[in-house]
Design a protein around this motif. Sequence first.
Motif, PDB file in Angstrom:
ATOM      1  N   LEU A   1     -29.425 -26.394  27.149  1.00 58.53           N
ATOM      2  CA  LEU A   1     -28.537 -25.273  27.438  1.00 58.53           C
ATOM      3  C   LEU A   1     -27.262 -25.730  28.154  1.00 58.53           C
ATOM      4  CD1 LEU A   1     -31.193 -22.644  28.503  1.00 58.53           C
ATOM      5  CD2 LEU A   1     -29.648 -22.447  26.559  1.00 58.53           C
ATOM      6  N   HIS A   2     -27.410 -26.607  29.160  1.00 61.34           N
ATOM      7  CA  HIS A   2     -26.258 -27.046  29.945  1.00 61.34           C
ATOM      8  C   HIS A   2     -25.425 -28.096  29.209  1.00 61.34           C
ATOM      9  CE1 HIS A   2     -26.575 -24.991  33.755  1.00 61.34           C
ATOM     10  NE2 HIS A   2     -27.869 -25.222  33.791  1.00 61.34           N
ATOM     11  N   LYS A   3     -26.054 -29.202  28.836  1.00 60.16           N
ATOM     12  CA  LYS A   3     -25.309 -30.344  28.308  1.00 60.16           C
ATOM     13  C   LYS A   3     -24.897 -30.185  26.854  1.00 60.16           C
ATOM     14  CE  LYS A   3     -27.294 -33.639  31.526  1.00 60.16           C
ATOM     15  NZ  LYS A   3     -28.042 -34.872  31.698  1.00 60.16           N
ATOM     16  N   ASP A   4     -25.801 -29.711  26.020  1.00 60.30           N
ATOM     17  CA  ASP A   4     -25.506 -29.645  24.592  1.00 60.30           C
ATOM     18  C   ASP A   4     -24.782 -28.361  24.190  1.00 60.30           C
ATOM     19  OD1 ASP A   4     -26.730 -32.147  24.109  1.00 60.30           O
ATOM     20  OD2 ASP A   4     -28.696 -31.186  24.104  1.00 60.30           O
ATOM     21  N   LEU A   5     -25.176 -27.235  24.775  1.00 58.71           N
ATOM     22  CA  LEU A   5     -24.569 -25.952  24.397  1.00 58.71           C
ATOM     23  C   LEU A   5     -23.497 -25.481  25.370  1.00 58.71           C
ATOM     24  CD1 LEU A   5     -27.801 -24.110  23.191  1.00 58.71           C
ATOM     25  CD2 LEU A   5     -26.095 -25.291  21.815  1.00 58.71           C
TER      26      LEU A   5
ATOM     27  N   TYR B   1     -25.960 -16.571  34.124  1.00 57.46           N
ATOM     28  CA  TYR B   1     -25.228 -15.565  34.897  1.00 57.46           C
ATOM     29  C   TYR B   1     -26.200 -14.513  35.407  1.00 57.46           C
ATOM     30  CZ  TYR B   1     -21.057 -17.669  32.962  1.00 57.46           C
ATOM     31  OH  TYR B   1     -20.073 -18.559  32.621  1.00 57.46           O
ATOM     32  N   LYS B   2     -25.989 -14.094  36.647  1.00 59.50           N
ATOM     33  CA  LYS B   2     -26.875 -13.127  37.291  1.00 59.50           C
ATOM     34  C   LYS B   2     -26.460 -11.709  36.911  1.00 59.50           C
ATOM     35  CE  LYS B   2     -28.006 -14.005  41.565  1.00 59.50           C
ATOM     36  NZ  LYS B   2     -28.030 -14.061  43.035  1.00 59.50           N
TER      37      LYS B   2
ATOM     38  N   GLY C   1     -38.877   1.876  39.651  1.00 59.49           N
ATOM     39  CA  GLY C   1     -39.086   0.516  39.152  1.00 59.49           C
ATOM     40  C   GLY C   1     -38.195  -0.456  39.902  1.00 59.49           C
ATOM     41  N   TYR C   2     -38.623  -1.668  39.972  1.00 60.20           N
ATOM     42  CA  TYR C   2     -37.917  -2.686  40.736  1.00 60.20           C
ATOM     43  C   TYR C   2     -37.356  -3.739  39.790  1.00 60.20           C
ATOM     44  CZ  TYR C   2     -37.188  -6.554  43.957  1.00 60.20           C
ATOM     45  OH  TYR C   2     -36.645  -7.579  44.667  1.00 60.20           O
ATOM     46  N   VAL C   3     -36.083  -4.063  39.940  1.00 65.63           N
ATOM     47  CA  VAL C   3     -35.457  -5.109  39.143  1.00 65.63           C
ATOM     48  C   VAL C   3     -35.202  -6.284  40.068  1.00 65.63           C
ATOM     49  CG1 VAL C   3     -33.454  -5.776  37.786  1.00 65.63           C
ATOM     50  CG2 VAL C   3     -34.369  -3.476  37.587  1.00 65.63           C
ATOM     51  N   ASN C   4     -35.869  -7.402  39.810  1.00 70.50           N
ATOM     52  CA  ASN C   4     -35.662  -8.595  40.606  1.00 70.50           C
ATOM     53  C   ASN C   4     -34.531  -9.387  39.973  1.00 70.50           C
ATOM     54  OD1 ASN C   4     -35.751 -10.867  42.140  1.00 70.50           O
ATOM     55  ND2 ASN C   4     -37.876 -11.391  41.683  1.00 70.50           N
ATOM     56  N   LYS C   5     -33.330  -9.195  40.501  1.00 74.18           N
ATOM     57  CA  LYS C   5     -32.185  -9.847  39.872  1.00 74.18           C
ATOM     58  C   LYS C   5     -32.148 -11.336  40.148  1.00 74.18           C
ATOM     59  CE  LYS C   5     -28.727  -8.909  43.397  1.00 74.18           C
ATOM     60  NZ  LYS C   5     -27.394  -8.448  43.619  1.00 74.18           N
ATOM     61  N   GLN C   6     -32.985 -11.844  41.043  1.00 72.14           N
ATOM     62  CA  GLN C   6     -33.080 -13.287  41.270  1.00 72.14           C
ATOM     63  C   GLN C   6     -33.642 -13.976  40.019  1.00 72.14           C
ATOM     64  OE1 GLN C   6     -31.059 -13.033  44.053  1.00 72.14           O
ATOM     65  NE2 GLN C   6     -32.002 -15.006  44.324  1.00 72.14           N
ATOM     66  N   ASN C   7     -34.528 -13.300  39.309  1.00 68.55           N
ATOM     67  CA  ASN C   7     -35.166 -13.894  38.136  1.00 68.55           C
ATOM     68  C   ASN C   7     -34.511 -13.475  36.831  1.00 68.55           C
ATOM     69  OD1 ASN C   7     -37.003 -15.014  39.875  1.00 68.55           O
ATOM     70  ND2 ASN C   7     -38.480 -13.373  39.638  1.00 68.55           N
ATOM     71  N   CYS C   8     -33.554 -12.597  36.899  1.00 63.91           N
ATOM     72  CA  CYS C   8     -32.937 -12.061  35.689  1.00 63.91           C
ATOM     73  C   CYS C   8     -31.601 -12.758  35.457  1.00 63.91           C
ATOM     74  CB  CYS C   8     -32.737 -10.551  35.848  1.00 63.91           C
ATOM     75  SG  CYS C   8     -32.260  -9.756  34.324  1.00 63.91           S
ATOM     76  N   ARG C   9     -31.553 -13.650  34.457  1.00 67.37           N
ATOM     77  CA  ARG C   9     -30.340 -14.400  34.141  1.00 67.37           C
ATOM     78  C   ARG C   9     -29.984 -14.193  32.667  1.00 67.37           C
ATOM     79  NH1 ARG C   9     -30.443 -14.753  38.895  1.00 67.37           N
ATOM     80  NH2 ARG C   9     -30.330 -16.595  40.204  1.00 67.37           N
ATOM     81  N   ILE C  10     -28.695 -14.198  32.399  1.00 69.68           N
ATOM     82  CA  ILE C  10     -28.218 -14.123  31.030  1.00 69.68           C
ATOM     83  C   ILE C  10     -27.448 -15.413  30.769  1.00 69.68           C
ATOM     84  CG2 ILE C  10     -26.676 -12.938  29.443  1.00 69.68           C
ATOM     85  CD1 ILE C  10     -27.421 -10.354  30.793  1.00 69.68           C
ATOM     86  N   TRP C  11     -27.869 -16.141  29.737  1.00 68.14           N
ATOM     87  CA  TRP C  11     -27.247 -17.418  29.406  1.00 68.14           C
ATOM     88  C   TRP C  11     -26.071 -17.193  28.471  1.00 68.14           C
ATOM     89  CZ3 TRP C  11     -28.409 -22.187  31.359  1.00 68.14           C
ATOM     90  CH2 TRP C  11     -29.522 -22.257  32.167  1.00 68.14           C
ATOM     91  N   GLY C  12     -24.952 -17.842  28.761  1.00 71.05           N
ATOM     92  CA  GLY C  12     -23.789 -17.731  27.900  1.00 71.05           C
ATOM     93  C   GLY C  12     -22.732 -18.744  28.261  1.00 71.05           C
ATOM     94  N   THR C  13     -21.746 -18.914  27.390  1.00 77.76           N
ATOM     95  CA  THR C  13     -20.646 -19.833  27.663  1.00 77.76           C
ATOM     96  C   THR C  13     -19.596 -19.184  28.555  1.00 77.76           C
ATOM     97  OG1 THR C  13     -19.638 -19.139  25.585  1.00 77.76           O
ATOM     98  CG2 THR C  13     -20.923 -21.167  25.547  1.00 77.76           C
ATOM     99  N   GLU C  14     -19.597 -17.862  28.629  1.00 74.83           N
ATOM    100  CA  GLU C  14     -18.723 -17.162  29.562  1.00 74.83           C
ATOM    101  C   GLU C  14     -19.473 -15.966  30.135  1.00 74.83           C
ATOM    102  OE1 GLU C  14     -16.112 -14.375  26.623  1.00 74.83           O
ATOM    103  OE2 GLU C  14     -15.514 -16.477  26.771  1.00 74.83           O
TER     104      GLU C  14
END
Length: 169
Positions: free
Chosen positions: A86-90, A95-96, A144-157
Amino acid sequence: MVVYTLEQRWEILREAPSAPYVRYLVKKVKETGILIDKPKREKPKTVRKPENIAAVAESVRETPSTSIYRRSQQLNVSETSLRRILHKDLGMTPYKVQLVQELKPTDHPIRFRFAKWACDRLTEDADFAKKIIFSDEAHFDLGGYVNKQNCRIWGTENPHAYIEKPTHS
């Protein structure tokens, strides 16, 4: 670790070699039969192959918010290798997600009325802003509880993703 040829080693030393170095050279010749270091083989990339990188890219495109743990299970790739892909190749970054207050259509006129009232008070009394007391409020979430510490969205921006939650549920 830096590996030097024999000529480079002698050039670095520029004087008689030390006794431990001579013992090292003698031991090396006895064990290997040669004095020159063998070229080191680089390990082939076993996980970061083009087909795995393409599979990870497709997976992120379909569901960018899937956790690393879940995605590594789905693709049968270790979490560490998945992060490297994810980091090096893509070139992606996690993002939180932001939690914001849910606003209903009836909230907008009320907020506008309050803002207009506050502006009117500021024009009447220049010290009005100093007379307002703000405080932090604690709200207990029933919806309901949203734990935003564990919720990440992967993207280039940054996708600027957010979740609207009612303040008083």
